[in-house]
Design an enzyme around this catalytic site. Structure first.
Site, PDB file in Angstrom:
ATOM      1  N   ASP A  92       0.816  -1.168  -0.040  1.00  0.00           N
ATOM      2  CA  ASP A  92       0.162   0.233   0.011  1.00  0.00           C
ATOM      3  C   ASP A  92       0.838   1.245  -0.058  1.00  0.00           C
ATOM      4  O   ASP A  92       2.011   1.343   0.465  1.00  0.00           O
ATOM      5  CB  ASP A  92      -0.861   0.159   1.351  1.00  0.00           C
ATOM      6  CG  ASP A  92      -2.212  -0.787   1.063  1.00  0.00           C
ATOM      7  OD1 ASP A  92      -2.016  -1.721   0.299  1.00  0.00           O
ATOM      8  OD2 ASP A  92      -3.119  -0.701   1.843  1.00  0.00           O
ATOM      9  N   ASP A  93       0.242   2.322  -0.537  1.00  0.00           N
ATOM     10  CA  ASP A  93       0.668   3.742  -0.361  1.00  0.00           C
ATOM     11  C   ASP A  93       1.799   4.048  -1.346  1.00  0.00           C
ATOM     12  O   ASP A  93       2.017   5.448  -1.159  1.00  0.00           O
ATOM     13  CB  ASP A  93       1.289   3.857   1.255  1.00  0.00           C
ATOM     14  CG  ASP A  93       0.051   3.918   2.089  1.00  0.00           C
ATOM     15  OD1 ASP A  93      -1.167   3.774   1.851  1.00  0.00           O
ATOM     16  OD2 ASP A  93       0.521   3.848   3.343  1.00  0.00           O
ATOM     17  N   HIS A 142      -5.768   3.020  -4.308  1.00  0.00           N
ATOM     18  CA  HIS A 142      -5.845   3.322  -2.799  1.00  0.00           C
ATOM     19  C   HIS A 142      -6.308   4.730  -2.507  1.00  0.00           C
ATOM     20  O   HIS A 142      -5.809   5.368  -1.195  1.00  0.00           O
ATOM     21  CB  HIS A 142      -4.341   2.913  -2.197  1.00  0.00           C
ATOM     22  CG  HIS A 142      -4.288   2.724  -0.725  1.00  0.00           C
ATOM     23  ND1 HIS A 142      -5.457   2.124  -0.119  1.00  0.00           N
ATOM     24  CD2 HIS A 142      -3.430   3.033   0.245  1.00  0.00           C
ATOM     25  CE1 HIS A 142      -5.054   1.996   1.054  1.00  0.00           C
ATOM     26  NE2 HIS A 142      -4.064   2.686   1.397  1.00  0.00           N
ATOM     27  N   HIS A 146      -5.514   9.341   0.504  1.00  0.00           N
ATOM     28  CA  HIS A 146      -5.492   8.483   1.462  1.00  0.00           C
ATOM     29  C   HIS A 146      -6.397   8.992   2.525  1.00  0.00           C
ATOM     30  O   HIS A 146      -6.209   8.842   3.793  1.00  0.00           O
ATOM     31  CB  HIS A 146      -4.196   8.322   2.253  1.00  0.00           C
ATOM     32  CG  HIS A 146      -4.067   6.854   2.811  1.00  0.00           C
ATOM     33  ND1 HIS A 146      -4.324   6.504   4.099  1.00  0.00           N
ATOM     34  CD2 HIS A 146      -3.565   5.728   2.440  1.00  0.00           C
ATOM     35  CE1 HIS A 146      -4.454   5.614   4.450  1.00  0.00           C
ATOM     36  NE2 HIS A 146      -3.592   4.896   3.332  1.00  0.00           N
ATOM     37  N   TYR A 183      -7.052   2.925   5.736  1.00  0.00           N
ATOM     38  CA  TYR A 183      -7.532   2.307   7.059  1.00  0.00           C
ATOM     39  C   TYR A 183      -8.292   1.083   7.000  1.00  0.00           C
ATOM     40  O   TYR A 183      -8.732   0.896   8.225  1.00  0.00           O
ATOM     41  CB  TYR A 183      -7.803   3.675   7.813  1.00  0.00           C
ATOM     42  CG  TYR A 183      -7.035   4.904   7.581  1.00  0.00           C
ATOM     43  CD1 TYR A 183      -5.775   4.914   7.797  1.00  0.00           C
ATOM     44  CD2 TYR A 183      -7.913   5.810   6.885  1.00  0.00           C
ATOM     45  CE1 TYR A 183      -5.208   6.179   7.523  1.00  0.00           C
ATOM     46  CE2 TYR A 183      -7.295   7.080   6.614  1.00  0.00           C
ATOM     47  CZ  TYR A 183      -5.987   7.204   7.076  1.00  0.00           C
ATOM     48  OH  TYR A 183      -5.572   8.442   6.709  1.00  0.00           O
ATOM     49  N   HIS A 236       3.373  -2.173   3.487  1.00  0.00           N
ATOM     50  CA  HIS A 236       3.757  -0.805   2.777  1.00  0.00           C
ATOM     51  C   HIS A 236       4.803  -0.774   2.328  1.00  0.00           C
ATOM     52  O   HIS A 236       5.940  -0.681   2.852  1.00  0.00           O
ATOM     53  CB  HIS A 236       3.359   0.132   3.862  1.00  0.00           C
ATOM     54  CG  HIS A 236       2.063   0.250   4.613  1.00  0.00           C
ATOM     55  ND1 HIS A 236       1.878  -0.659   5.447  1.00  0.00           N
ATOM     56  CD2 HIS A 236       1.051   0.758   4.279  1.00  0.00           C
ATOM     57  CE1 HIS A 236       0.604  -0.515   6.155  1.00  0.00           C
ATOM     58  NE2 HIS A 236       0.054   0.310   5.165  1.00  0.00           N
TER      59      HIS A 236
END
Length: 280
Positions: A92-93, A142, A146, A183, A236
């Site tokens: 992620d991210d 994603h 965020h 989240y 991540h």
């Protein structure tokens, strides 16, 4: 993305994650309005095992070791996860400055993975995004920056979900059908819009809390202690310690007989838009 988690005591000192409070990452900052400034509770994921290793009070820095500069194509042979043991590693991210090293590690071991990217970083690291597509990895949205989608209006939710999609398509992936809520925060409103946009909601069953514990050994041990057939692992690729943990994770899982696959390979190509998936 770093977070602070509120722990709930269960029994004689056992702990499990109950609430998630987002905080901007110092390594890969989002814009000032990207994350809420007040604690954001999310529904606990019952399928996510709590780590058994205490969180250290200080981080043990780690830097990914040398890797080959030339990409090695991921094994193109299809995998039938109904017949063999499979695990899906998801990142992620990103993309981030550490993503190219991670891609090389995965390619060297003929391992597939799925990346849930944020639009803020796809525009900053277009070469890493193009390489993901070129070398056979899977990419999902994603969101753009965020946020906790549950707090947004329907129009802003749509804009957030679409945020990275143009960049992903421009990089060469023919379609985007996967979405991971920041989240893990979703509700009926988010689900409805995800369904309208043709996006399945991909959650997870193993979370080593790599955003909190910047120690590659602990991250690897937590993954390997909780993973099983059909697991979806959340990590991540914005943290160098997470990238440094991957060689041990990949080698050990492959020695145990697991195939490391994309989410679509694990769950099958006919995923239902809007539906939440935690594991196979």
């Amino acid at each position: 993305m770093r977070f602070n988690r509120i722990w709930t005591l269960l029994g004689a000192g056992a702990m499990s994650a109950a609430l998630i409070t987002p905080q901007p990452s110092a390594a890969e900052p989002y814009p000032a309005d990207a994350a809420p400034t007040t604690p954001v509770p999310t529904t606990p994921l019952p399928t996510t095992p709590a780590p058994t290793t205490p969180v250290p009070t200080t981080s043990a820095p780690a830097t990914p070791g040398p890797v080959a500069s030339e990409p090695v194509p991921v094994d193109p042979k299809p995998v039938d996860c109904s017949a063999v043991k499979c695990v899906a590693l998801t990142f992620d991210d990103g993309p981030s400055t550490y993503t190219p090293k991670l891609l090389t590690m995965l390619e060297q071991h003929h391992a597939r993975a799925t990346f849930f990217v944020v639009g803020y970083n796809t525009s900053r690291f277009p070469k890493a995004l193009s390489r993901m597509v070129r070398d056979g990895f899977e990419i999902g949205t994603h969101t753009q920056s965020h946020p906790d989608l549950r707090r947004l209006s329907p129009s802003r939710i749509r804009a957030q979900l679409r945020g990275p999609i143009d960049d992903i398509l421009a990089a060469g992936q023919p379609a985007v059908t996967l979405f991971r809520p920041p989240y893990g925060a979703t509700n009926a409103k988010v689900t409805k819009i995800a369904k309208e946009l043709g996006l399945a909601q991909i959650l997870w069953s193993v979370d080593p809390w790599d955003w909190a514990v910047h120690n590659s050994r602990i991250v690897a041990d937590r993954i390997l202690s909780h993973v099983g057939r059909g697991s979806i692992v959340l990590v991540h690729d914005i943290h160098p310690t997470t990238v440094a943990a991957m060689p041990k994770v990949i080698k050990t899982l492959q020695k145990r007989g697991y195939h490391l696959v994309t989410v679509s390979e694990l769950l099958g190509p006919e995923l239902k838009a809007g539906r939440k998936y935690f594991r196979q």
